[in-house]
Design a protein around this motif. Structure first.
Motif, PDB file in Angstrom:
ATOM      1  N   GLN A  13      -2.426  -2.502  18.231  1.00  9.48           N
ATOM      2  CA  GLN A  13      -1.812  -3.281  17.164  1.00  9.48           C
ATOM      3  C   GLN A  13      -2.276  -2.708  15.836  1.00  9.48           C
ATOM      4  O   GLN A  13      -3.409  -2.227  15.737  1.00  9.48           O
ATOM      5  CB  GLN A  13      -2.211  -4.760  17.247  1.00  9.48           C
ATOM      6  N   PRO A  14      -1.445  -2.725  14.783  1.00 13.03           N
ATOM      7  CA  PRO A  14      -1.934  -2.291  13.465  1.00 13.03           C
ATOM      8  C   PRO A  14      -3.166  -3.093  13.053  1.00 13.03           C
ATOM      9  O   PRO A  14      -3.391  -4.209  13.545  1.00 13.03           O
ATOM     10  CB  PRO A  14      -0.744  -2.587  12.539  1.00 13.03           C
ATOM     11  N   LEU A  15      -3.965  -2.524  12.160  1.00 14.93           N
ATOM     12  CA  LEU A  15      -5.205  -3.183  11.737  1.00 14.93           C
ATOM     13  C   LEU A  15      -4.966  -4.583  11.169  1.00 14.93           C
ATOM     14  O   LEU A  15      -5.816  -5.468  11.304  1.00 14.93           O
ATOM     15  CB  LEU A  15      -5.913  -2.331  10.679  1.00 14.93           C
ATOM     16  N   ALA A  16      -3.832  -4.772  10.518  1.00 19.74           N
ATOM     17  CA  ALA A  16      -3.501  -6.077   9.946  1.00 19.74           C
ATOM     18  C   ALA A  16      -1.990  -6.156   9.783  1.00 19.74           C
ATOM     19  O   ALA A  16      -1.290  -5.144   9.809  1.00 19.74           O
ATOM     20  CB  ALA A  16      -4.190  -6.268   8.603  1.00 19.74           C
ATOM     21  N   GLU A  17      -1.494  -7.379   9.618  1.00 21.63           N
ATOM     22  CA  GLU A  17      -0.051  -7.578   9.491  1.00 21.63           C
ATOM     23  C   GLU A  17       0.445  -7.044   8.148  1.00 21.63           C
ATOM     24  O   GLU A  17      -0.125  -7.335   7.092  1.00 21.63           O
ATOM     25  CB  GLU A  17       0.281  -9.063   9.598  1.00 21.63           C
ATOM     26  N   ALA A  18       1.516  -6.266   8.190  1.00 24.83           N
ATOM     27  CA  ALA A  18       2.154  -5.760   6.968  1.00 24.83           C
ATOM     28  C   ALA A  18       3.474  -5.114   7.347  1.00 24.83           C
ATOM     29  O   ALA A  18       3.681  -4.706   8.496  1.00 24.83           O
ATOM     30  CB  ALA A  18       1.259  -4.754   6.241  1.00 24.83           C
ATOM     31  N   ASP A  19       4.356  -5.040   6.365  1.00 24.05           N
ATOM     32  CA  ASP A  19       5.620  -4.323   6.514  1.00 24.05           C
ATOM     33  C   ASP A  19       5.392  -2.895   6.019  1.00 24.05           C
ATOM     34  O   ASP A  19       4.909  -2.696   4.908  1.00 24.05           O
ATOM     35  CB  ASP A  19       6.709  -5.019   5.690  1.00 24.05           C
ATOM     36  N   LEU A  20       5.734  -1.895   6.850  1.00 25.67           N
ATOM     37  CA  LEU A  20       5.447  -0.499   6.508  1.00 25.67           C
ATOM     38  C   LEU A  20       6.043  -0.110   5.163  1.00 25.67           C
ATOM     39  O   LEU A  20       5.366   0.511   4.329  1.00 25.67           O
ATOM     40  CB  LEU A  20       5.957   0.431   7.608  1.00 25.67           C
ATOM     41  N   SER A  21       7.304  -0.450   4.928  1.00 26.19           N
ATOM     42  CA  SER A  21       7.951  -0.024   3.682  1.00 26.19           C
ATOM     43  C   SER A  21       7.289  -0.662   2.466  1.00 26.19           C
ATOM     44  O   SER A  21       7.149  -0.017   1.413  1.00 26.19           O
ATOM     45  CB  SER A  21       9.443  -0.362   3.711  1.00 26.19           C
ATOM     46  N   ILE A  22       6.846  -1.914   2.594  1.00 28.25           N
ATOM     47  CA  ILE A  22       6.160  -2.587   1.491  1.00 28.25           C
ATOM     48  C   ILE A  22       4.780  -1.972   1.278  1.00 28.25           C
ATOM     49  O   ILE A  22       4.359  -1.724   0.136  1.00 28.25           O
ATOM     50  CB  ILE A  22       6.032  -4.098   1.767  1.00 28.25           C
ATOM     51  N   LEU A  23       4.072  -1.710   2.371  1.00 31.74           N
ATOM     52  CA  LEU A  23       2.747  -1.101   2.267  1.00 31.74           C
ATOM     53  C   LEU A  23       2.835   0.263   1.597  1.00 31.74           C
ATOM     54  O   LEU A  23       1.976   0.620   0.779  1.00 31.74           O
ATOM     55  CB  LEU A  23       2.127  -0.974   3.664  1.00 31.74           C
ATOM     56  N   GLU A  24       3.865   1.028   1.925  1.00 31.18           N
ATOM     57  CA  GLU A  24       4.053   2.333   1.286  1.00 31.18           C
ATOM     58  C   GLU A  24       4.223   2.175  -0.228  1.00 31.18           C
ATOM     59  O   GLU A  24       3.647   2.938  -1.015  1.00 31.18           O
ATOM     60  CB  GLU A  24       5.273   3.042   1.878  1.00 31.18           C
ATOM     61  N   LYS A  25       5.015   1.197  -0.651  1.00 30.56           N
ATOM     62  CA  LYS A  25       5.266   1.004  -2.083  1.00 30.56           C
ATOM     63  C   LYS A  25       4.018   0.513  -2.808  1.00 30.56           C
ATOM     64  O   LYS A  25       3.737   0.941  -3.937  1.00 30.56           O
ATOM     65  CB  LYS A  25       6.421   0.019  -2.270  1.00 30.56           C
ATOM     66  N   VAL A  26       3.267  -0.381  -2.171  1.00 29.22           N
ATOM     67  CA  VAL A  26       2.051  -0.914  -2.808  1.00 29.22           C
ATOM     68  C   VAL A  26       1.003   0.185  -2.952  1.00 29.22           C
ATOM     69  O   VAL A  26       0.385   0.341  -4.011  1.00 29.22           O
ATOM     70  CB  VAL A  26       1.499  -2.103  -2.006  1.00 29.22           C
ATOM     71  N   THR A  27       0.817   0.976  -1.896  1.00 30.36           N
ATOM     72  CA  THR A  27      -0.175   2.051  -1.985  1.00 30.36           C
ATOM     73  C   THR A  27       0.275   3.143  -2.953  1.00 30.36           C
ATOM     74  O   THR A  27      -0.554   3.731  -3.654  1.00 30.36           O
ATOM     75  CB  THR A  27      -0.450   2.661  -0.602  1.00 30.36           C
TER      76      THR A  27
END
Length: 283
Positions: free
Chosen positions: A213-227
């Motif tokens: 499982q991913p380390l924590a819940e998140a949407d990949l596309s949103i995580l990409e934009k935030v980072t």
């Protein structure tokens, strides 16, 4: 794992006989040392949960790594090669290892490995430097991830960026995305002088094994934009760098129990995931 004796001529002879010169445009550098390519193959076999069953290789060129994988008794190797000049050399390998090699001519960036294989598979590759990072992001973006492991060669600087931890100088967007979804390991360095032609940088073998499982819940596309926003201005405090997403960045950081004066390189992956969930409505 039993070894297979290689019946083919030395790679230098193959390159000479077929007049195969590395293309700078395609980011090509050949490894001619079969002992080294076999070491890479063994590393792949020891990663993930399965042995060298179904293997995908990108950019085989004259076939040094391909032969290393087959010598280490891979059940079957599928290669994707964009350069038609290498087809005859790859066909020679296919004849030497009957029913063990499939050759797909095409652009790996446009090919979905999940459409090639049923079930799981390993990806093993000396990636052309100019497409290495886009390919990694493409494979990390699979939903669901079907590869059992990635054993890949990158420029050393890129390898460090993939495996970096919070607080490291190399820690950034690529480390967050990679380690969110996979366990990453730097295996060993490869000096420039083993390549033809020798690149100007040291290369490094990295393995990635997907997490259950991913380390924590998140949407990949949103995580990409935030980072991208956070690390795009990495010297700025987060309350400033995230203002491009919303003027309410400071209050959202506080709601996530993150000090707004911190900088991106200090945040854990879990904290980035929390921010992504909080910022989702703004993206």
């Amino acid at each position: 794992m039993p070894e297979t004796e290689d019946p083919l001529p030395p790679l230098r002879d193959v390159i000479r006989d077929y007049d195969l010169r590395a293309s700078k445009v395609l980011g090509q550098n050949f490894i001619l040392d079969l002992n080294l390519t076999r070491r890479i193959a063994r590393t792949a076999g020891q990663s993930g949960s399965s042995p060298l069953n179904k293997i995908l290789e990108i950019g085989p060129g004259p076939g040094g790594l391909t032969r290393g994988l087959l010598m280490e008794s891979a059940d079957h190797v599928t290669v994707i090669e964009a350069d038609e000049r290498f087809r005859p050399a790859l066909e020679d390998i296919s004849k030497a290892y009957p029913e063990k090699l499939s050759v797909v001519m095409g652009d790996a960036l446009k090919i979905n490995p999940n459409e090639i294989f049923e079930g799981g598979y390993k990806i093993v590759a000396n990636l052309p430097y100019n497409i290495a990072t886009p390919l990694l992001i493409k494979w990390l973006s699979q939903s669901p991830i079907r590869w059992d492991s990635l054993t890949l060669m990158f420029q050393k600087e890129v390898a460090q960026r993939i495996c970096a931890q919070p607080g490291d100088d190399a820690y950034g967007r690529l480390a967050v995305l990679s380690n969110w979804l996979a366990d990453t390991t730097i295996e060993f360095d490869i000096s420039a002088d083993v390549f033809v032609p020798p690149p100007k940088v040291t290369s490094t073998i990295v393995t990635l094994v997907p997490r259950e499982q991913p380390l924590a819940e998140a949407d990949l596309s949103i995580l990409e934009k935030v980072t991208a926003a956070a690390f795009g201005q990495r010297r700025k405090m987060l309350r400033a760098s995230l203002k491009q997403i919303t003027p309410e960045a400071e209050s959202i950081l506080l709601a996530c129990n993150i000090d707004p004066t911190r900088r991106a390189e200090t945040l854990t992956i879990e904290e980035f995931c929390a921010l992504s969930r909080a910022l989702k409505e703004y993206l």
